[in-house]
Design a protein around this motif. Structure first.
Motif, short mmCIF file in Angstrom:
data_model
loop_
_atom_site.label_atom_id
_atom_site.label_comp_id
_atom_site.label_asym_id
_atom_site.label_seq_id
_atom_site.Cartn_x
_atom_site.Cartn_y
_atom_site.Cartn_z
N ALA A 50 -3.96 -0.38 -9.48
CA ALA A 50 -3.25 -1.17 -10.38
C ALA A 50 -2.21 -2.07 -9.46
O ALA A 50 -2.05 -3.16 -9.75
CB ALA A 50 -2.54 -0.26 -11.27
N ILE A 51 -1.66 -1.35 -8.48
CA ILE A 51 -0.68 -1.88 -7.70
C ILE A 51 -1.28 -2.99 -6.69
O ILE A 51 -0.44 -3.88 -6.42
CB ILE A 51 0.17 -0.73 -6.81
CG1 ILE A 51 0.94 0.17 -7.95
CG2 ILE A 51 1.18 -1.61 -5.62
CD1 ILE A 51 1.86 -0.59 -8.49
N LEU A 52 -2.53 -2.69 -6.15
CA LEU A 52 -3.42 -3.80 -5.51
C LEU A 52 -3.22 -4.95 -6.24
O LEU A 52 -3.33 -5.94 -5.58
CB LEU A 52 -4.44 -2.91 -4.99
CG LEU A 52 -5.50 -4.02 -4.42
CD1 LEU A 52 -6.48 -2.97 -3.61
CD2 LEU A 52 -6.43 -4.78 -5.09
N VAL A 53 -4.02 -4.84 -7.46
CA VAL A 53 -4.05 -5.83 -8.46
C VAL A 53 -2.73 -6.73 -8.54
O VAL A 53 -2.81 -7.96 -8.35
CB VAL A 53 -4.78 -5.74 -9.71
CG1 VAL A 53 -5.11 -6.87 -10.50
CG2 VAL A 53 -6.24 -4.81 -9.19
N ASP A 54 -1.86 -5.93 -8.75
CA ASP A 54 -0.47 -6.66 -9.37
C ASP A 54 0.16 -7.33 -7.94
O ASP A 54 0.68 -8.52 -8.27
CB ASP A 54 0.39 -5.42 -9.72
CG ASP A 54 1.71 -5.86 -10.08
OD1 ASP A 54 2.07 -6.63 -11.18
OD2 ASP A 54 2.72 -5.85 -9.55
N TYR A 61 0.95 -1.25 -0.03
CA TYR A 61 0.14 -0.02 -0.06
C TYR A 61 0.98 1.36 0.10
O TYR A 61 0.60 2.23 -0.81
CB TYR A 61 -0.77 -0.06 1.23
CG TYR A 61 -1.84 1.31 1.34
CD1 TYR A 61 -2.84 1.43 0.32
CD2 TYR A 61 -1.39 2.22 2.05
CE1 TYR A 61 -3.48 2.73 0.48
CE2 TYR A 61 -2.32 3.62 1.84
CZ TYR A 61 -3.33 3.60 1.49
OH TYR A 61 -4.10 4.62 1.33
N VAL A 62 1.94 1.14 0.87
CA VAL A 62 2.89 2.39 0.70
C VAL A 62 3.39 2.41 -0.61
O VAL A 62 3.62 3.82 -1.16
CB VAL A 62 3.79 2.09 1.90
CG1 VAL A 62 4.81 3.49 1.95
CG2 VAL A 62 3.07 2.26 3.27
N ALA A 63 3.63 1.59 -1.45
CA ALA A 63 4.54 1.82 -2.57
C ALA A 63 3.35 2.10 -3.47
O ALA A 63 3.65 2.92 -4.45
CB ALA A 63 4.85 0.24 -3.01
#
Length: 453
Positions: A239-243, A33-35
C-alpha cells in the motif's frame, strides 16, 4: 557497528559507502521502503501482543501466521533460529537471495512482451495484482460491470498466480523494465537492508527486508505508468509502495489534471486486529496514505477505520470520494442431510480455541462441521486430525447454517447471503470459551428445529 537512533531519511542513506552514486529519487524510494517496513513491523508487534507474548520471546521473524503454531510449541528453538537466520541474512544471505531474484528477473525480461510506447495513454486505470486476493474481489460484482475496473489494465507480477489472466488486458510488471532498472532495484535492495540494520528501531526486524527486491522492481514498473492505480492493499508495504509512487507522479505532473490517482478497494474485514472494531482503530500506523483519492469500502465502520487510522490527516481534510459495496461469494452445496452444518473459519491465532470448541460440542450435539483454514497459513496436525471436513480450496464456500469465526471477511461475505455467524475475539482464551460454546449449542438447536419442521 553501533545502531543510530532517530528517523531514517536520505541523510542516513548517504552513509552507505558502497553505493557510488544514487540520485534523490532513488534515496527517496529507499526512505519509502523503510517507512513501509515500519508499518509491517507495527502490525507484527500487534499480533504478538494478541498472542500474549513479544518478539523478544519468540524472535523477530516476519510472516507470523506462517510459523506461529510451531513457534508457540517450541519458543526457545524458534528464538534461536531467528537469531541464526538474522546472522546469516546480514552475512551474505540477503545479497544471495537478491542475486537469485535479480538473475530470475533478468532471464524473464528478454522474453516478456514489450509494451507499446503509448500503453499509458491507452489505459486510464491499472489494477495492481499484488496479491491473490485481488482476483477474488475484482472478478466479482460490482467491479466486473464498472467500466473503470472492467476496462483497466491488470499489472501482474510473477509471484502472484492469476487464474484468468489470458482473458484480461494485462501486462507483466517485468516487461516494463530495462535491465538497468533491474540492476538499480538490486542496489536499492542491498542498501535498504543496510539502512534497516543501522537504524535503532528496525535493526532487530531486518529480516523484514526479504521483500526488498520485489518491492523496488514493482516500484520501478509503476513509475512508468500514468493513470489511476487501483489497489486492494490497506496499509502494508505494498500500500505504501502505491501511495508513494502515485504521490511522486502527481507532484511531477503539477498536482492536477494528469489522471494519476490512487483508488483503494477494501479486501477484508478491519476488526481482526482487536477484540472489536473500536479496539482495531488503535492500530498504530507509522506511515499513513497520502495519495488515495477514492475508496470502495464495506460500510461506514470501515470508512471510520480508514479515516481515523490509515489515511493521512491532510488527505482526510481534502476529502475522499467513498463508495460502499458488499463482497459477494458463490456458495457450494454440501450433502443434503438432516444435520446442522457449521463452518469454522480458521486462523493460526485461534486454532487452539476451535479445537477446544469442537471437542466440547461433539459431547452435546450432532452436527456436520467444516473447517476453512487461513489461506496464508497451514493447519497443524492436530487440526487436520479432527472430525471435520477441511475446505482447502480457497474458491470453495460451503453452504452451511452458520459460521464460527473471528472477525473475518468471510463473516461479511456470508452475511450478504443470509448466513449468520457466531463471532469471537481473535485472541479468546480456550479456558474462557464456555459462553461461546453455549451460544453455538443454542444455534444448533434452533437450526435443528428448522430442519425437522
Amino acid at each position: 557497528m553501533k545502531n543510530h537512533a532517530g528517523r531514517c531519511n536520505a541523510g542516513s542513506i548517504n552513509k552507505v559507502k558502497f553505493v557510488i552514486h544514487m540520485d534523490i529519487a532513488a534515496k527517496r524510494s529507499i526512505v519509502d521502503y523503510v517507512a513501509a517496513t515500519k508499518n509491517e513491523i507495527l502490525v507484527d508487534e500487534r499480533l504478538f501482543s494478541l498472542l500474549g507474548t513479544s518478539p523478544e520471546v519468540l524472535g523477530y521473524l516476519p510472516r507470523i501466521p506462517k510459523w506461529i503454531g510451531w513457534g508457540r510449541r517450541f519458543p526457545r528453538l524458534t528464538r534461536t533460529m531467528s537469531h541464526l537466520i538474522r546472522f546469516a541474512w546480514l552475512c551474505g544471505g540477503a545479497v544471495f537471495l537478491f542475486s537469485l531474484n535479480f538473475v530470475a528477473a533478468w532471464a524473464r525480461a528478454p522474453r516478456a512482451p514489450r509494451p507499446r510506447r503509448n500503453m499509458s495513454a491507452d489505459s486510464k486505470s491499472y489494477i495492481l495484482a499484488l496479491s491473490d486476493r485481488v482476483e477474488d474481489i475484482m472478478g466479482r460484482s460490482p467491479f466486473a460491470e464498472d467500466p473503470l475496473f472492467a476496462d483497466a489494465t491488470w499489472v501482474c507480477v510473477p509471484w502472484v498466480p492469476m487464474q484468468s489472466r489470458p482473458q484480461r488486458n494485462h501486462v507483466d510488471a517485468s516487461s516494463l523494465l530495462t535491465r538497468g532498472d533491474l540492476f538499480q532495484a538490486f542496489i536499492k535492495s542491498v542498501t535498504a537492508v543496510y539502512v534497516l540494520w543501522r537504524h535503532k528501531h528496525t535493526s532487530r526486524w531486518v529480516l523484514q527486508s526479504y521483500t526488498a527486491f520485489r518491492w523496488f522492481v514493482v516500484r520501478s514498473a509503476l513509475e512508468k505508468l500514468d493513470g489511476a492505480m487501483i489497489t486492494c492493499e490497506h496499509y502494508d508495504r505494498w500500500a505504501i509502495l502505491v501511495d508513494s509512487t502515485v504521490g511522486a507522479r502527481t507532484r511531477r505532473h503539477g498536482g492536477s489534471g494528469s489522471g494519476v490517482e490512487m483508488i483503494l478497494v477494501q479486501h477484508g474485514y478491519m476488526g481482526g486486529l482487536g477484540k472489536d472494531h473500536e479496539e482495531s482503530l488503535q492500530l498504530p500506523i507509522h506511515r499513513r496514505l497520502r495519495a488515495v483519492s477514492r475508496m470502495y469500502l464495506y460500510d461506514a465502520a470501515a470508512k471510520k477505520f480508514f479515516m481515523d487510522a490509515v489515511v493521512s490527516r491532510g488527505r482526510t481534510r481534502r476529502g475522499i470520494a467513498t463508495t460502499f459495496f458488499r463482497p459477494q461469494i458463490e456458495l457450494t452445496a454440501m450433502p443434503a442431510d438432516k444435520l446442522v452444518k457449521i463452518l469454522f473459519v480458521g486462523h493460526p491465532l485461534c486454532e487452539e480455541l476451535h479445537l477446544s470448541i469442537i471437542n466440547k460440542l461433539v459431547h452435546h450435539a450432532r452436527f456436520a462441521a467444516y473447517y476453512k483454514p487461513h489461506p496464508k497459513a497451514a493447519m497443524s496436525g492436530k487440526a487436520t486430525a479432527q472430525e471435520w471436513t477441511v475446505i482447502n480450496d480457497p474458491a470453495c464456500f460451503p453452504a452451511v447454517d452458520f459460521l464460527v469465526s473471528y472477525p473475518s471477511t468471510l463473516v461479511t461475505e456470508y452475511e450478504a447471503t443470509g448466513i449468520p455467524a457466531q463471532i469471537h475475539p481473535l485472541d479468546l482464551d480456550p479456558a474462557n470459551s464456555d459462553g461461546l460454546v453455549r451460544q453455538i449449542l443454542d444455534g444448533i438447536a434452533m437450526h435443528q428445529r428448522r430442519l425437522s419442521g
